[in-house]
Design a protein around this motif. Structure first.
Motif, PDB file in Angstrom:
ATOM      1  N   ASP A  23       0.860  -1.181   0.000  1.00  0.00           N
ATOM      2  CA  ASP A  23       0.000   0.000   0.000  1.00  0.00           C
ATOM      3  C   ASP A  23       0.899   1.234   0.000  1.00  0.00           C
ATOM      4  O   ASP A  23       1.239   1.764   1.058  1.00  0.00           O
ATOM      5  CB  ASP A  23      -0.916   0.003   1.225  1.00  0.00           C
ATOM      6  N   PRO A  24       1.313   1.711  -1.190  1.00  0.00           N
ATOM      7  CA  PRO A  24       2.271   2.813  -1.266  1.00  0.00           C
ATOM      8  C   PRO A  24       1.794   4.121  -0.647  1.00  0.00           C
ATOM      9  O   PRO A  24       2.581   5.046  -0.477  1.00  0.00           O
ATOM     10  CB  PRO A  24       2.490   2.978  -2.785  1.00  0.00           C
ATOM     11  N   ARG A  76       6.463  -1.656  -5.541  1.00  0.00           N
ATOM     12  CA  ARG A  76       6.277  -0.245  -5.248  1.00  0.00           C
ATOM     13  C   ARG A  76       6.801  -0.007  -3.847  1.00  0.00           C
ATOM     14  O   ARG A  76       6.154  -0.351  -2.865  1.00  0.00           O
ATOM     15  CB  ARG A  76       4.802   0.171  -5.320  1.00  0.00           C
ATOM     16  N   MET A  77       7.998   0.607  -3.786  1.00  0.00           N
ATOM     17  CA  MET A  77       8.604   0.826  -2.489  1.00  0.00           C
ATOM     18  C   MET A  77       9.646   1.910  -2.603  1.00  0.00           C
ATOM     19  O   MET A  77      10.402   1.968  -3.562  1.00  0.00           O
ATOM     20  CB  MET A  77       9.266  -0.461  -1.987  1.00  0.00           C
ATOM     21  N   GLY A  78       9.716   2.804  -1.617  1.00  0.00           N
ATOM     22  CA  GLY A  78      10.717   3.853  -1.619  1.00  0.00           C
ATOM     23  C   GLY A  78      10.388   4.893  -0.586  1.00  0.00           C
ATOM     24  O   GLY A  78       9.344   4.825   0.066  1.00  0.00           O
ATOM     25  N   ILE A 122      10.548 -12.565  -2.191  1.00  0.00           N
ATOM     26  CA  ILE A 122      10.485 -11.340  -1.402  1.00  0.00           C
ATOM     27  C   ILE A 122       9.668 -10.290  -2.154  1.00  0.00           C
ATOM     28  O   ILE A 122       9.856 -10.092  -3.357  1.00  0.00           O
ATOM     29  CB  ILE A 122      11.898 -10.788  -1.122  1.00  0.00           C
ATOM     30  N   SER A 123       8.780  -9.600  -1.437  1.00  0.00           N
ATOM     31  CA  SER A 123       7.975  -8.550  -2.055  1.00  0.00           C
ATOM     32  C   SER A 123       8.665  -7.200  -2.058  1.00  0.00           C
ATOM     33  O   SER A 123       8.457  -6.393  -2.956  1.00  0.00           O
ATOM     34  CB  SER A 123       6.634  -8.423  -1.320  1.00  0.00           C
ATOM     35  N   GLY A 124       9.480  -6.943  -1.040  1.00  0.00           N
ATOM     36  CA  GLY A 124      10.163  -5.654  -0.958  1.00  0.00           C
ATOM     37  C   GLY A 124      11.364  -5.730  -0.050  1.00  0.00           C
ATOM     38  O   GLY A 124      11.393  -6.511   0.905  1.00  0.00           O
ATOM     39  N   VAL A 125      12.374  -4.937  -0.359  1.00  0.00           N
ATOM     40  CA  VAL A 125      13.629  -4.938   0.394  1.00  0.00           C
ATOM     41  C   VAL A 125      14.129  -3.513   0.553  1.00  0.00           C
ATOM     42  O   VAL A 125      14.073  -2.717  -0.395  1.00  0.00           O
ATOM     43  CB  VAL A 125      14.719  -5.769  -0.333  1.00  0.00           C
ATOM     44  N   THR A 126      14.619  -3.187   1.733  1.00  0.00           N
ATOM     45  CA  THR A 126      15.407  -1.982   1.952  1.00  0.00           C
ATOM     46  C   THR A 126      16.732  -2.409   2.564  1.00  0.00           C
ATOM     47  O   THR A 126      16.753  -3.196   3.525  1.00  0.00           O
ATOM     48  CB  THR A 126      14.698  -0.988   2.883  1.00  0.00           C
ATOM     49  N   VAL A 127      17.826  -1.928   2.010  1.00  0.00           N
ATOM     50  CA  VAL A 127      19.167  -2.285   2.483  1.00  0.00           C
ATOM     51  C   VAL A 127      19.906  -1.042   2.940  1.00  0.00           C
ATOM     52  O   VAL A 127      19.868  -0.002   2.264  1.00  0.00           O
ATOM     53  CB  VAL A 127      19.974  -3.006   1.377  1.00  0.00           C
ATOM     54  N   ARG A 128      20.568  -1.142   4.084  1.00  0.00           N
ATOM     55  CA  ARG A 128      21.479  -0.120   4.578  1.00  0.00           C
ATOM     56  C   ARG A 128      22.903  -0.602   4.336  1.00  0.00           C
ATOM     57  O   ARG A 128      23.230  -1.763   4.597  1.00  0.00           O
ATOM     58  CB  ARG A 128      21.292   0.091   6.081  1.00  0.00           C
ATOM     59  N   ALA A 129      23.778   0.288   3.838  1.00  0.00           N
ATOM     60  CA  ALA A 129      25.168  -0.062   3.596  1.00  0.00           C
ATOM     61  C   ALA A 129      26.028   1.196   3.688  1.00  0.00           C
ATOM     62  O   ALA A 129      25.507   2.316   3.645  1.00  0.00           O
ATOM     63  CB  ALA A 129      25.327  -0.724   2.227  1.00  0.00           C
TER      64      ALA A 129
END
Length: 296
Positions: free
Chosen positions: A188-189, A209-211, A235-242
């Motif tokens: 649900d964006p 739809r992710m951001g 996986i439906s959505g991913v956020t990565v920290r680096a």
């Protein structure tokens, strides 16, 4: 100061804090120029880019490329080997077959290339050679993050103490000031799934739809599993920290394909991940819970 321009197929926003005047204007303009240069070098669509020259000529003879393009290719080849083939810039023919990249009349899609390490040779003097004329590359899964890093480096070179560069969801913050980033729920964006505190690090997100909710809604993410040549499923959505946006950008694709099997690779790159599984469960790597605040 906050400025935005359409670049890299999205809107790039640059924010600088604790500075003003002519020097700041020059710094922000130079940072946008760095992003534009990455686009010029690595666009699949621009006929005179390094990527297009490689796709036309590197199967016949070694092609010398810009140092930035060579750096990205070195990282891409390394990630391919470390990820067991999940990150593969030679996936371009599959993207073309799906209509996600334009076809090239001068070559037919490759029947099969066993390994990127065989398909791409990185030679001295920044020269690149492909195994055959069938090889076609696309750096869309890593170049945007690299562009963000170059913009941040430029701002720092101009003496900016704090700021953030956001290229349609791939972002990097620098300086002592902590920044809060809201990440959309891919289901649900219109609502955020969490907020993340970011300090001297990068974030990248990939999903249907992710951001960050401050930016435009993504039209979708074409993450193709090289093993099946089909869209990634687990996986439906991913956020990565680096530490850098180039690595965060690339790791999102690997985690979309490999899921929890990418845990060691995340550790190797000092990275963390938030994953939303196909059944909507949320998983956060153990080293990142303190900075991720899930929405109620």
């Amino acid at each position: 100061m906050r400025r935005a321009r359409p670049l890299l197929g999205t809107f790039v926003e640059i924010e600088v804090s604790g500075a003003s005047g002519y020097d700041t204007d020059c710094a922000v303009a130079a940072a946008f120029d760095a992003v534009a240069e990455v686009h010029r070098l690595m666009s699949f669509h621009e006929t005179d880019s390094d990527v297009s020259r490689l796709n036309r000529e590197a199967g016949v003879r070694p092609v010398r490329v810009h140092d930035w393009t060579f750096q990205v290719l070195e990282t891409a080849v390394g990630l391919y080997r470390q990820s067991g083939g999940c990150f593969d810039v030679t996936i371009a023919p599959a993207l073309q077959a799906m209509g996600l990249l334009p076809p090239r009349k001068h070559k037919q899609p490759a029947a099969s290339i066993a390994r990127i390490s065989d398909a791409i040779s990185l030679l001295p003097d920044r020269k690149v050679c492909f195994q055959s004329t069938d090889v076609t590359i696309d750096l869309g899964g890593i170049a945007k993050g690299f562009a963000v890093d170059r913009a941040v480096d430029t701002l720092r070179d101009f003496g900016m103490a704090s700021g953030m560069v956001n290229a349609g969801g791939d972002l990097r913050a620098f300086g002592k000031e902590a920044r809060t980033v809201h990440v959309r729920d891919p289901r649900d964006p219109s609502r955020p799934i969490c907020r993340i505190d970011v300090t001297n690090e990068a974030l990248a997100s990939t999903a249907r739809r992710m951001g960050p909710s401050s930016g435009p809604v993504s039209a979708g993410s074409a993450v193709i599993d090289p093993a099946t040549r089909r869209p990634a499923g687990p996986i439906s959505g991913v956020t990565v920290r680096a530490p850098t946006c180039m690595i965060a950008d690339a790791l999102t694709k690997i985690v979309m394909i490999a899921g929890s099997d990418a845990a060691q690779l995340l550790t190797d790159y000092e990275a963390s991940a938030l994953m939303i599984s196909a059944d909507h469960d949320i998983h956060i790597t153990s080293d990142w819970h303190h900075a991720v605040h899930l929405a109620a």
